[in-house]
Design an enzyme around this catalytic site. Structure first.
Site, PDB file in Angstrom:
ATOM      1  N   GLU B 226       0.847  -1.190   0.000  1.00 38.46           N
ATOM      2  CA  GLU B 226       0.000   0.000   0.000  1.00 38.46           C
ATOM      3  C   GLU B 226       0.878   1.235   0.000  1.00 38.46           C
ATOM      4  O   GLU B 226       0.756   2.092  -0.857  1.00 38.46           O
ATOM      5  CB  GLU B 226      -0.935   0.005   1.224  1.00 38.46           C
ATOM      6  CG  GLU B 226      -1.828   1.250   1.234  1.00 38.46           C
ATOM      7  CD  GLU B 226      -2.832   1.265   2.374  1.00 38.46           C
ATOM      8  OE1 GLU B 226      -3.082   0.204   2.981  1.00 38.46           O
ATOM      9  OE2 GLU B 226      -3.375   2.349   2.665  1.00 38.46           O
ATOM     10  N   ARG B 304      -7.152   2.612  13.881  1.00 41.76           N
ATOM     11  CA  ARG B 304      -8.048   1.470  13.711  1.00 41.76           C
ATOM     12  C   ARG B 304      -7.972   0.516  14.906  1.00 41.76           C
ATOM     13  O   ARG B 304      -8.948  -0.172  15.229  1.00 41.76           O
ATOM     14  CB  ARG B 304      -7.787   0.736  12.402  1.00 41.76           C
ATOM     15  CG  ARG B 304      -9.060   0.075  11.871  1.00 41.76           C
ATOM     16  CD  ARG B 304      -8.868  -0.600  10.548  1.00 41.76           C
ATOM     17  NE  ARG B 304      -9.510   0.045   9.413  1.00 41.76           N
ATOM     18  CZ  ARG B 304     -10.808  -0.044   9.128  1.00 41.76           C
ATOM     19  NH1 ARG B 304     -11.625  -0.733   9.903  1.00 41.76           N
ATOM     20  NH2 ARG B 304     -11.300   0.554   8.075  1.00 41.76           N
ATOM     21  N   ARG B 336      -3.544  -6.307   6.168  1.00 40.59           N
ATOM     22  CA  ARG B 336      -4.884  -6.870   6.326  1.00 40.59           C
ATOM     23  C   ARG B 336      -5.416  -6.764   7.766  1.00 40.59           C
ATOM     24  O   ARG B 336      -4.956  -7.477   8.651  1.00 40.59           O
ATOM     25  CB  ARG B 336      -4.820  -8.337   5.918  1.00 40.59           C
ATOM     26  CG  ARG B 336      -6.077  -8.861   5.260  1.00 40.59           C
ATOM     27  CD  ARG B 336      -5.801 -10.252   4.750  1.00 40.59           C
ATOM     28  NE  ARG B 336      -6.867 -10.708   3.870  1.00 40.59           N
ATOM     29  CZ  ARG B 336      -6.809 -11.824   3.153  1.00 40.59           C
ATOM     30  NH1 ARG B 336      -5.750 -12.589   3.213  1.00 40.59           N
ATOM     31  NH2 ARG B 336      -7.813 -12.184   2.388  1.00 40.59           N
ATOM     32  N   PHE B 338      -5.232  -3.907   9.496  1.00 44.09           N
ATOM     33  CA  PHE B 338      -4.779  -2.530   9.706  1.00 44.09           C
ATOM     34  C   PHE B 338      -4.866  -2.095  11.163  1.00 44.09           C
ATOM     35  O   PHE B 338      -5.440  -1.060  11.476  1.00 44.09           O
ATOM     36  CB  PHE B 338      -5.642  -1.619   8.818  1.00 44.09           C
ATOM     37  CG  PHE B 338      -4.990  -0.347   8.355  1.00 44.09           C
ATOM     38  CD1 PHE B 338      -4.003  -0.363   7.388  1.00 44.09           C
ATOM     39  CD2 PHE B 338      -5.371   0.886   8.880  1.00 44.09           C
ATOM     40  CE1 PHE B 338      -3.413   0.822   6.941  1.00 44.09           C
ATOM     41  CE2 PHE B 338      -4.782   2.078   8.450  1.00 44.09           C
ATOM     42  CZ  PHE B 338      -3.802   2.039   7.472  1.00 44.09           C
ATOM     43  N   ALA B 503      -8.304  -1.319   2.802  1.00 42.78           N
ATOM     44  CA  ALA B 503      -9.438  -1.104   3.699  1.00 42.78           C
ATOM     45  C   ALA B 503     -10.671  -1.907   3.281  1.00 42.78           C
ATOM     46  O   ALA B 503     -11.788  -1.548   3.635  1.00 42.78           O
ATOM     47  CB  ALA B 503      -9.788   0.387   3.813  1.00 42.78           C
ATOM     48  N   GLU B 704     -10.583  -7.958   4.548  1.00 40.72           N
ATOM     49  CA  GLU B 704      -9.890  -8.018   5.829  1.00 40.72           C
ATOM     50  C   GLU B 704     -10.574  -8.833   6.927  1.00 40.72           C
ATOM     51  O   GLU B 704      -9.917  -9.571   7.651  1.00 40.72           O
ATOM     52  CB  GLU B 704      -9.649  -6.591   6.340  1.00 40.72           C
ATOM     53  CG  GLU B 704      -8.674  -5.821   5.477  1.00 40.72           C
ATOM     54  CD  GLU B 704      -8.685  -4.339   5.804  1.00 40.72           C
ATOM     55  OE1 GLU B 704      -7.722  -3.868   6.402  1.00 40.72           O
ATOM     56  OE2 GLU B 704      -9.674  -3.666   5.466  1.00 40.72           O
TER      57      GLU B 704
END
Ligand SMILES: Cc1cc2nc3c(=O)[nH]c(=O)nc-3n(C[C@H](O)[C@H](O)[C@H](O)COP(=O)(O)OP(=O)(O)OC[C@H]3O[C@@H](n4cnc5c(N)ncnc54)[C@H](O)[C@@H]3O)c2cc1C
Ligand code: FES
Ligand code: FES
Lengths: 462, 760
Positions: B226, B304, B336, B338, B503, B704
């Site tokens: 990412e 998160r 994955r 996050f 996400a 995820e």
């Protein structure tokens, strides 16, 4: 000049014999279907088929190998098949099943899986779902979680059992598992002149599964002596009251050899060593010479009380107990130029077990491994050979412990004492495979399991 | 319907970056990375390296024409270290050569003279020193002190969870070509083409329009590409721009492992309070995130963790504090989940601690406290359309939780060596980028005069099957067979200012945009049809490759396309989508950040060999809320793959650095991801089909959430260990065979979890 067949093309090359086959395929030949995921034999993305011609039967037997580690020089006279070599009949049943089951996501691992299953289809092993799963024990997939791949394994088994009346090349060709050009390969391979293995001077290079990991660039610039041999020349045989194991025997040869039938679960134990495509090329001599303190074969053969044959020209210039071979960390009782020819293992009424614990059960290097062989007579332990890896700078023959147990009547107290002695014999260090404390504990636990299993009938409470 | 690319994959025809044709006059780039984790760079001896035949140049920070800065959230990371190095593996120089072999050899000959400084790899230590990246974040709801005061039982302790290597099978790879007008065209194996474009522009000192980024496809990403695909792309762009020759960089596996960041390890303190009926009345946690040397995405990941720190449970009084701690390991990054999974692990530890102390199965506590509609998350969003209870109920009824639990308990009473373990892992995962502005997608739609359809969006295909989903969307919206739709590679000149594929929101955001584009085109076609043939627009239906209308009107889609073209009607559309109603106030730490939540529950069963500490994962039974799946085989693959990745994180995958900051799990021989046999022997799936309008055609995000089921693997193993070992046992994942054996056979030295029972 190295000569072989790559898919349906004849190849003649002067590339360095230690060039990884993968580089030759991808860079020299632009066949980019074969992937490089790790270049260390650990992912299987680079798997290709390697076919050897049996000069007598004119049959070509295929195995999967990790092309990232196999030296190009070793493929002289063989048939190498990449995923492009299936193009004529693609998608074949392996490829179709993978599509149908959704067994490919990012797809990077996929050609490797296809080729491992091609080896399964072309091989002569059992056609069971379990065997189809074992065929991909060297392939890592980070995307699928393996469930869809397991379904493919079942599908292929069913399909092979269904579609093949005769499990031979012409059957596979007509059922479109392999392209028709495979039929011409035996004749074409027969026309390639043999070269004498083991000639020249320099470092010995066998399967390459250690050397091409350790010094991949350097080895390509050195002169090497290729000692990998064709399957027919790697013998494991009974010889009077002992077994002879050729140094060039691969782990797969050991796994398939009937000479070890006396050991229960022998094949299960050997499957703990590396993976199918590595076992197909990794040799006994290479494992011993590499002298890793956790080399599985070293431990296994130490505990078989094997003798090693070394010599510059002849197998039996010198022969001595393997237990004397490992002097210190990566130091061997081996003179410059001396080759390991093989091992002699005493036969006899005995029991044997090999144990290995690693972070991941399969395709991993041991944290601690151990093996024990016992000869019993009249309820007494007549003779013991005990070895452990990961607990010393060398694959360790536990002399004191073995000697202590000899002549004893097995009981819990004796075992307790043996454990104490073993713990004095070892000196594990902390590293990425475990803390010293863990390794010490793990060996103790393994020894308990050895006692429990090997003396099961003796009704001793351990 | 299968994966669109599957046939190409199995035939070995899918080109990954390293498979693309690269011109013979191209340059090869190998980065030289710091051998020291922290220090002042005194000198770089490149003499021997330059002398290697084929070496063209060695570039350092001084050769950067623009800004030597690649930090996305916080500008704290140079492309090439200049005066200071802050992790082992940090790029210091670029070796540019005619061949990869020459570049690799030369890189091995560079000598760095670095004055070593103290190295810190422990986040608590960094926090104690005040080495925090960004700000300390606090999510608060209700009154925790009052909550704890009212609690009958209070338990507090520590939990620790390890990192995770992405191990995408394709390593980081990229190439760049000089283009006219001083521009650069980059092909990158990245999840975030726009980030590559923006950062390259910054480092080269060029406007963004001078940089074109194309992404063909990725051999796996999982978050690791990412943000961290960017530096390599910028490096080759720098080389291509400077030498006006193509340049290519493919990291070998060892460099990839030691130079890139991983999932963040976390340490945490927790405290949980329960009332007499075992309702959670208060939860407090402090998270020490091991961010590594630079910010990278750490502040967003941290956020998160807070969003998911109470997982799927109703907690009226919450106080959660979290900080990104700066250490001398590679900057940790997206993976994955996050940060969500780490938050959940700590919550599950707290619940397990409580249950073990109270002598009840953890699942009874979990069940009692599941979220219901109307409950409020600590971040202020009200729970609606909760599937937590539904999933749990199906788990109990269809997978016979209580019975299986009993069987496990019974087995453990009679078996000495083999102990079984069982745990349930409910999940609740919020879908949306938590940075609200990133929730946008775009689609470009072309219909050609033969009626074939071409779609470009900001979505990057990395195995997650997004192209298969987009194809399904376009085919269904235009009423054409899927074979008539091609999804084009992702390219910044077709879709600008895109959000990364991350996400779990990629299919939603880009799919909705595509849906809109298709709708607009259909509307335009209808206008034309009404003009020509009368009737009302809605009388014309698009299906099976044709248009039907009033009075038996019928025309193929292909003919209509050609006809429209001759009528000078545009066959192209561009659409933009952003979900409405999303907001988050960073000062109050409250808002409505998620479009919706995905729910599920998994039952994990294991068997442990108590003699050797080894184990197997016997079965995982999952009830998961997929919504109405667009391409079921894709979603099932995401579920299984995510689950096994999560199980790996909790069992055999152990990222290890030594005190000097050297990565000890440095290769695939020392870092073990699940293989066929480490994966569960059996996975049972029940998919629920709840609807949600924010999900693309009702097909809920799936990338995820399944990973978090893996957390159940740790607790199932812990349960098995508990059959033999009742003493103190730290919450420390992964549960490697080493940890398991030591837990079974040696006294614990780590601080014992605390528990207090308030006087009634
Ligand atoms: C992915 C992977 C997994 C592995 N897993 C395991 C495992 O589970 N357990 C384990 O024990 N090992 C494992 N190994 C190590 C390796 O497979 C073995 O050590 C193997 O047996 C080495 O044999 P080779 O033929 O490949 O040796 P090579 O790499 O060719 O040679 C190794 C050494 O032996 C020398 N040598 C070779 N033949 C002779 C000879 N005839 N006489 C004298 N010296 C010789 C070479 O000069 C070299 O020093 C693994 C390796 C890989 C890559
Ligand atoms: S590239 Fe990974 S096994 Fe060969
Ligand atoms: S499909 Fe991506 S690694 Fe297997």
């Amino acid at each position: 000049m190295i000569q072989f067949y790559l898919n349906d093309q004849r190849v003649e090359t002067d590339a360095a014999p230690a060039t990884p086959l993968l580089d030759f395929i991808r860079t020299h030949r632009d066949l980019v279907g074969t992937k490089a995921g790790c270049r260390e034999g650990d992912c299987g993305a680079c798997c290709v088929l390697l076919g050897y011609l049996d000069p007598q039967s004119k049959h070509v037997s295929y195995q999967s190998i990790t092309s990232c580690l196999f030296p190009l020089g070793n493929v002289h006279g063989t048939h190498v098949v990449t995923v492009e070599g299936l193009q004529e009949i693609a998608p074949n049943p392996v490829q179709t099943a993978m599509v149908t089951r959704g067994a490919t996501q990012c797809g990077f691992c996929t050609p490797g899986f296809v080729m491992s299953w091609m080896a399964f289809a072309l091989g002569d092993g059992a056609l069971t779902g379990q065997a189809a799963e074992q065929a991909i024990d060297g392939n890592i997939c980070r995307c699928t979680g393996y469930q869809s791949l397991k379904q493919v394994a079942q599908d292929l088994t069913a399909e092979l059992n269904r579609s093949l009346g005769q499990r031979d090349l012409s059957g596979l060709v007509s059922a479109c598992w392999v392209p028709a050009y495979f039929r011409d390969i035996p004749g074409q391979l027969a026309a390639i002149p043999a070269v004498s293995a083991g000639s020249g001077s320099g470092r010995f290079l066998a399967g390459g599964t250690d050397l091409l990991v350790q010094i991949p660039e350097q080895i390509q610039e050195e002169s090497v002596v290729l000692v990998h041999r064709q399957p027919g020349k790697r013998s494991i045989r009974e010889q009077g009251d002992s077994l002879w194991v050729d140094g060039s025997a691969t782990v797969t040869d050991l796994l398939n050899s009937p000479c070890f039938d006396w050991i229960p679960n022998w094949t299960d134990q050997l499957r703990l060593i590396s993976s199918t495509p590595i076992r197909n090329i990794a040799t006994v001599a290479g494992n011993l010479a590499n002298a890793s303190p956790i080399g599985d074969l070293s431990i296994l053969f130490l505990a078989m009380d094997a003798e090693i044959s070394v010599g510059i020209h002849e197998p039996d210039e010198r022969r001595f107990p393997l237990a004397d071979f490992f002097l210190d960390y990566k130091k061997l009782l081996l003179n410059p130029g001396e080759r390991i020819w093989g091992l002699t293992i005493p036969k006899g009424d005995s029991r044997f077990q090999f144990l290995k614990v690693s972070k991941r059960t399969y395709l991993d290097i041991a944290s601690v491994n151990s093996a024990m062989r016992i000869w019993l007579k009249d309820n007494h332990i007549q003779r013991v050979a005990l070895a452990a890896g990961g607990v010393a700078p060398v694959p360790l023959y536990l002399r004191e412990t073995s000697r202590f147990l000899e002549g004893k009547k097995p009981d819990a107290q004796i075992f307790e004492q043996a454990l104490a002695i073993a713990n004095r014999e070892i000196a594990p260090i902390s590293d990425v495979r475990g803390s010293a404390e863990y390794k010490r504990l793990l060996l103790t636990q393994q020894l308990k399991v050895h006692f429990e299993t090997l003396f099961r009938d003796e009704e001793v409470a351990v | 319907m299968t994966h669109w690319d599957a046939l190409s994959h199995v035939c070995g025809k899918t080109p990954y970056l390293d498979d693309l044709p690269f011109p013979a006059n191209g340059l090869h780039v190998v980065p030289f990375d710091s051998p020291v984790a922290h220090g002042h760079v005194r000198a770089l001896d490149i003499g021997a390296a330059l002398a290697v035949p084929g070496v063209v140049a060695i570039l350092t920070a001084r050769d950067i024409p623009g800004e030597n800065q690649i930090g996305g959230i916080i500008p704290d990371e140079p492309l090439l270290a200049d005066h200071t190095v802050e992790f082992r593996g940090q790029p210091l120089a670029l070796v540019v050569a005619e061949s990869n072999a020459a570049a690799t050899k030369a890189a091995g000959l560079i000598q760095a003279e670095i004055e070593a400084l103290p190295v810190c790899t422990d986040p608590r230590e960094a926090a104690a020193r005040g080495d925090i990246i960004g700000r300390v974040r606090t999510f608060e709801m209700g009154d925790v002190s009052a909550g704890f005061a009212s609690a009958k039982h209070v338990f507090s302790g520590r939990a620790e969870v390890g990192g995770q290597e992405h191990l995408y099978l394709e390593t980081q790879a990229t190439m760049a070509f000089p283009t006219m007008h001083d521009g650069v065209r980059i092909i990158s194996s990245t999840q975030g083409p726009t980030a590559v474009q923006r950062t390259t522009a910054r480092v080269l000192g060029l406007p963004m329009h001078a940089i074109e980024v194309e992404v063909t496809r990725l051999g796996g990403g999982f978050g690791g590409k990412e943000d961290q695909a960017t530096p390599w792309a910028v490096m080759v762009a720098l080389v291509a721009h400077r030498f006006k020759r193509p340049a290519k960089l493919v990291l070998d596996r060892l460099r990839d492992l030691r130079m890139t960041g991983k999932r963040h390890p976390y340490q945490a303190d927790y405290q949980i309070g329960l009332d007499a009926d075992l309702n959670i009345v208060a939860y407090q946690a402090t998270f020490f995130q091991n961010a590594g040397a630079h910010a990278d995405l750490s502040p967003a990941v941290l956020e998160r963790t807070l969003f998911h720190c109470t997982n799927a449970y109703r907690v009226p009084n919450v106080k959660a504090v979290a900080m990104s701690c700066k250490t001398h390991v590679p900057p940790n990054t997206a993976f994955r989940g996050f940060g969500g999974p780490q938050g959940m692990f700590v919550m599950e530890s707290a619940l397990c601690h409580a249950a073990e102390s109270l002598g009840i199965p953890t699942w009874q506590l979990q069940k009692k406290n599941l979220l219901r509609d109307g409950d409020v998350f600590a971040y202020g969003q009200t729970v609606s359309e909760s599937q937590a209870q539904t999933c749990w109920d199906r788990l109990e009824s269809d997978f016979q939780l209580a019975k299986r639990w009993q069987q496990v308990e019974q087995h453990n009473q009679t078996s000495n060596r083999y102990k079984r373990g069982l745990a349930v892992m409910p999940i609740c995962f919020g879908i949306s980028f938590t940075k609200t502005h990133m929730n946008q997608g775009s689609a470009l739609l072309h219909v050609y005069t033969d009626g074939s359809v071409l779609v470009s969006t900001g979505a990057v295909e990395m195995g997650q099957g997004v192209v298969s989903k987009l194809r399904a969307v376009a085919a269904s919206a235009l009423g054409v067979p899927a074979e008539r739709v091609k999804i084009e590679y992702t390219n910044t000149t077709r879709n600008a200012n895109t959000s990364p594929s991350a996400a779990s929101a990629t299919a939603d955001l880009n799919g909705k945009a595509l849906d809109l584009a298709c709708q607009r085109l259909i509307d335009r076609f209808r206008v034309l049809l009404v003009q020509d043939h009368g009737g009302k627009p809605q009388d014309y239906h698009f299906h099976e490759g044709k248009v039907t209308g009033p009075n038996g009107f019928e025309m193929t889609f292909d003919a209509l396309a050609l006809h429209a073209h001759f009528q000078r009607v545009s066959l192209s559309e561009q659409a933009f989508y952003s979900p409405h109603g999303l907001h988050f106030d960073l000062e109050k730490e409250k808002g409505h950040p998620f479009a919706y939540h995905v729910y599920g529950a998994a039952l994990v069963e294991t068997t442990l060999d108590s003699m050797l500490g080894t184990y197997s994962l016997d079965r995982v039974s999952v009830v998961h809320d997929l919504g109405r799946s667009l391409v079921p085989i894709v979603d099932q693959g995401q579920l299984e793959g995510g689950l096994v990745q999560g199980l790996g994180w909790m069992t055999c995958e152990e990222v290890a650095y030594d005190e000097s900051g050297r990565l000890r799990s440095h290769a695939l021989s020392t870092y073990k991801v699940p293989d066929l046999y480490a994966a569960p022997k059996e996975i049972e799936l029940i998919c629920l089909e709840s609807n949600h309008s924010y999900a693309i055609r009702g097909s809920k995000a799936v990338g995820e959430p399944p990973l978090m089921y893996g957390i159940g693997g740790y607790f199932a193993l812990r349960h098995a260990i508990r059959a033999q070992q009742k003493g103190p046992l730290a919450f420390h994942a992964p549960m490697t065979p080493e940890r398991a054996l030591l837990a079974l056979h040696t006294p614990v030295r780590e601080p014992a979890p605390q528990s207090v029972t308030n006087a009634p």
